[in-house]
Motif scaffolding. Sequence first.
Motif, short mmCIF file in Angstrom:
data_model
loop_
_atom_site.label_atom_id
_atom_site.label_comp_id
_atom_site.label_asym_id
_atom_site.label_seq_id
_atom_site.Cartn_x
_atom_site.Cartn_y
_atom_site.Cartn_z
N LEU A 1 2.40 4.52 -3.49
CA LEU A 1 3.12 5.60 -4.15
C LEU A 1 2.24 6.84 -4.21
O LEU A 1 2.72 7.96 -4.04
CB LEU A 1 3.54 5.18 -5.56
CG LEU A 1 4.60 4.06 -5.63
CD1 LEU A 1 4.87 3.68 -7.08
CD2 LEU A 1 5.90 4.49 -4.95
N SER B 1 9.52 4.84 -2.97
CA SER B 1 9.27 3.62 -3.73
C SER B 1 9.96 2.41 -3.10
O SER B 1 9.43 1.30 -3.12
CB SER B 1 9.72 3.79 -5.18
OG SER B 1 11.13 3.86 -5.23
N ILE C 1 1.13 -1.36 -4.66
CA ILE C 1 2.29 -0.46 -4.75
C ILE C 1 1.84 0.91 -5.25
O ILE C 1 2.23 1.95 -4.71
CB ILE C 1 3.37 -1.05 -5.68
CG1 ILE C 1 3.95 -2.32 -5.04
CG2 ILE C 1 4.46 -0.04 -5.96
CD1 ILE C 1 4.87 -3.11 -5.94
N ARG C 2 0.97 0.90 -6.26
CA ARG C 2 0.50 2.18 -6.82
C ARG C 2 -0.19 3.00 -5.73
O ARG C 2 0.05 4.20 -5.59
CB ARG C 2 -0.45 1.92 -7.99
CG ARG C 2 -0.73 3.14 -8.84
CD ARG C 2 -1.30 2.73 -10.21
NE ARG C 2 -2.36 1.74 -10.06
CZ ARG C 2 -2.48 0.65 -10.80
NH1 ARG C 2 -1.62 0.40 -11.77
NH2 ARG C 2 -3.47 -0.19 -10.61
#
Lengths: 690, 690
Positions: free
Chosen positions: B570, B576, B566-567
């Motif tokens: 992003l 998000s 996810i990071r």
Amino acid sequence: VGADRTATASLTDLGLALWRAAGAAGGRWEQTVAVEELRALEGSLGVLGAEAARGMAGAPAPPVAPPGPRPAGIDADALLAFLDRDHRALRDEVRHALGHAALTIPPGLSVDEYRARVLTAVRHLAGRGWGRLGYPEAYGGAADPAAAVAVFETLAFGDLSVVVKFGVQFGLFGGSVHQLGTERHHAAYLPSIGSLELPGCYAMTETSHGSNVRDLETTATYDADTDELEVHTPSEGAGKDYIGNAALHGRMATVFARLRVGDRDHGVHAVLVPLRDAGGGSLPGVRIEDRGLKLGLNGVDNGRIWFDRVRVPRANLLDRFGTIDERGAYRSPISSSGRRFFTMLRTLVAGRVSIAAASVSAAKVGLTIAVRYADDRRQFGPKNAPETPILDYPVVQRALMPRLATTYGLHFAARALQRDYAASGSTDDPELEVTAAGLKAYASDHCVETLQACREACGGQGYMAAMRFAALKADTDVFTTFEGANDVLYQLVAKGLLSRYRDQMGDLNLWRALQYLGERAETRLTGLNPVTTRRTDRDHLLDEGFHAATFAYREARLLRSAAARIRARLQDGVDSFVAVTEVQDHLVTLARAHIEHVVLLRMHDAVAAAPTPALSEHLRTLAALFALSRVEADRAWFLESGYVEAGKSRAIRVLVGALSTEAREVARPLVDAFGVPAELLPAVVGGAGA
Amino acid sequence: VGADRTATASLTDLGLALWRAAGAAGGRWEQTVAVEELRALEGSLGVLGAEAARGMAGAPAPPVAPPGPRPAGIDADALLAFLDRDHRALRDEVRHALGHAALTIPPGLSVDEYRARVLTAVRHLAGRGWGRLGYPEAYGGAADPAAAVAVFETLAFGDLSVVVKFGVQFGLFGGSVHQLGTERHHAAYLPSIGSLELPGCYAMTETSHGSNVRDLETTATYDADTDELEVHTPSEGAGKDYIGNAALHGRMATVFARLRVGDRDHGVHAVLVPLRDAGGGSLPGVRIEDRGLKLGLNGVDNGRIWFDRVRVPRANLLDRFGTIDERGAYRSPISSSGRRFFTMLRTLVAGRVSIAAASVSAAKVGLTIAVRYADDRRQFGPKNAPETPILDYPVVQRALMPRLATTYGLHFAARALQRDYAASGSTDDPELEVTAAGLKAYASDHCVETLQACREACGGQGYMAAMRFAALKADTDVFTTFEGANDVLYQLVAKGLLSRYRDQMGDLNLWRALQYLGERAETRLTGLNPVTTRRTDRDHLLDEGFHAATFAYREARLLRSAAARIRARLQDGVDSFVAVTEVQDHLVTLARAHIEHVVLLRMHDAVAAAPTPALSEHLRTLAALFALSRVEADRAWFLESGYVEAGKSRAIRVLVGALSTEAREVARPLVDAFGVPAELLPAVVGGAGA
């Protein structure tokens, strides 16, 4: 699978040379095994050659590449025409009929009303002549068993109690008279069975003997003095059970009983026994109990039947495979009682072919409803943007798209089975029996899982009876049990594969040589060639040859190891029942692997037969999604056996997700092409139904 | 997990030292993560030490050894007493009550009759005071939320429409008044809610907004001129949907609506709105539609409700977390509207705790019936021997025994959750919310799968309504959807774990150091130490420490990799919502891994707490069967991640089979200890029921 496998040429050639040398052209069975063994060999050898050089040079395995240009959208009508190319006109007729008032039965009726409505519906179908399509032309039929299955399959878009009652009357009861009886039985009964003037039952299962038909206890004893058969239920648990049409409407039954003539028990035979008089009352000696409320199929009147020394004329014996002559002597064209038993049980093949087809139809209905709903329904979304259709979510795509692909695969496999079934006539065809048993089990399991996933994808709405999942789930649930419990059928499949294997191992020395070579090559190559197990580029992962080789490899290896395990236990002196029971899991795994292999090959046939390049391309994607999602589901086995490495396994997982997203783009035309009539779809998904 | 891990001592010590040095004793959350991280480290390091020496020396991994001496048979009564040690007497009372005529409702009733019978049953339960156990003592309650869940859980052995209607009235409707209202609401309504004089609804879900409560559209607009709230449904799709008690009996509803005061939208709040007059007619402005027939739970009258500018006094706002004062100004003790929303949604926690419990109860009923049936039912067998009980077949053991073990695990986890829930009072407890959401999802999935397996194990008999699977399956099916769809809840769990992880990563530098050390150590050891992944002896495979370390390792690794994925997205600038959606599968996998870890730890607690060594030993076997069957199910992941090698994976598979056979020996007392009343079991399996 082709030209660039230089390194393997010598082995494959050797195998073929040995095969030709043996000259044992033999039947279809041997050829199939030969091809499968070779495919398995190719599976382990298949990536040598050009690829090997690259891999050996130490280049890292390339990752899964992004998809190429998207093929054109799908013409649902053209696809439907291709899917329904067998008996197209008849299927369209049935589709239309499903909108008729006699066939549209609302949910929520009481059991009494429901049973009455279903009887009316089956009468309506009989009136159209659809019940007797499989019977000889002399008795109003069309001598077209595939047409009979086509009707059954198409009806299965609608109320499944109607379908099952239809199947009990015309397929099981009528089919038993047709298949197990002789000319005079046909003349006497088929016309009134086909018109539903004579509603009847197929009384095989006993309470104490569900799957184990061979040990059933009901007796039919020949009395030479009166030239009659006395049909008798020797114990409470030997009552015939779960018998469709028994509780209310059946007036006669095909009763499976041990035939006794003089001192001899000739094993299970079928006898026609009247159950009720014209007024519906039970005849003397016949006791019937209503089985009452069931989980589903409540429009079918199932019951129990016990016989107390009921006498019928000798002529009531369905005597094609075993008769009693005028002098009271038993005669059979089949000398082995075991083979005679299995020949008579072959009437179940038609039922299994039909249930496989109906399972596919029910899965199609569920997917049509769920895909349309999930495509319209929006929940959550990015900030300041419309909510997202839930079919855009990976978890929903994952739940529905591989099952959609599998449903396509089962469609093609079921249709091919229907063609083979029609072509086989009444000749002995063990391969057909194995495929029918396996596809029935696999398709009914698939149907239950798919309907559950579809219902859950529709959330709270999916729980409303109007969405049809209530009936679909409940009615199909027993498909996993009747016409043979699935676990038992999988074992039957595995045993079929094992005996074929054993016959060859015993008969043909060439096979030993080939097998030995194959095993040695496999071991050596798995040890030597990391490329085999590591390649992760999209071209390779999507290659039909890779899929076919992978499925062939798995089946062949499971078969070899099952045979070895059983042989080892038998050599230890273990009873054969115990030895086979110990490896039950293994056998079920083998049977499922075999069926998935069959399904894949039928999908590849369809890709090749598709009328346009665009359709072919879409079917190729579905075949790849089916193949890879099954490999993904079984990837632990492939990892354990060293057939793939971790990186490749992960790449397959990623690709299944990507293919699910690709399939999602055309999911709507893909379900439209199933041709589920609008009247049978809920209004909330654009149908004309409730 | 203990003394012989010399090689790892320095790393673990370093982590603990860093932790102590940071001095950030903090809350339960941080400690949990610390422990989990350490366990994960231990998971990868855990087999070094004594074992390493042996493995490094090249000794081949020993195979799974045969089982040791069998522990004594199980005392089902003693086990039941241990299982039901919380609220034992109350549970026994409810068990007895289930035999009462008011609560024994036959299958096959019409919807109208069924609804009437269920209302009578709930009234009977209210009469016993069981509806208000969770309410304050001042209003007739016992202020004992765990007792309320105990009643709900035990009732779930019986008719599930009764249970759900009971839950709607006392848990959802009454619970919302209790939790979201203030003293005057309690005084005005709780007594009549608890006695069922005031039947009511919990009107949250809207047709267009099922899981996405935050975006619901119904409005409650404050009119300062009349000091009233005007409740309004702005569009057809904003109608409240699937609302229990709405179609017939509800006289008032807790309506969730966007509160508007002046120009401001203060987000979702709850307002009490009368629906019907004493005669049962809808009040002006209220339109109600009967949702009609459903897949199951047809004794509950679900409906849709639309409001056309319905006016209620300002006092009807359930205003514990947000009020309108006499001057018409909005005030809330919670300044963040997001946090306020989640605080109000916390009323759903009780529902999830309850559904998790009911799912376990339904699975217990199914297993009790299936195990007893399969233990008695015989089919096939060796030549010249009695037929074999089907519970002796490996495929049946495989289908039932791991699910029996999992049901035990979920029992302990659900009871621990109930204790935590009761202890938390109304304080903010994110861990409790995560566990409640996750256990609800996991237990309801387990229930659906288990009932399917049980029904299939009973063959054709399982399809008869008298066997209860018809109702059990249909009624529990919606458990996967209501109180939050399972896929949505799993993501909620994963997000909870991720934010806990992120907080620590952000707040505590020590974690970065520890994580870095852990990752380095893990990589190095996986690369270096083949023993970690190869050990296959029975002692090791059955070791609780190995199981705990394995589950901790999986969860921690899935968490780290999800956070990293996810990071990375992003950092690519992806929205998000999109970034999280892309990894949905990963999040669901993480959430399930977390819940399985929680379940395993609660099973280990039970092993430690068992009153006798024999019981402890049996529970240890069940815990091992649960742990290993889950590792087996997920073995592809463990193979891909290098945590186990192929030989170990195969050894685990073999051991799951062996443990299933061991569990089969005591399966009957194991299900007897669930304490399902005989009145609720079908006669064919030795019950007193139909």
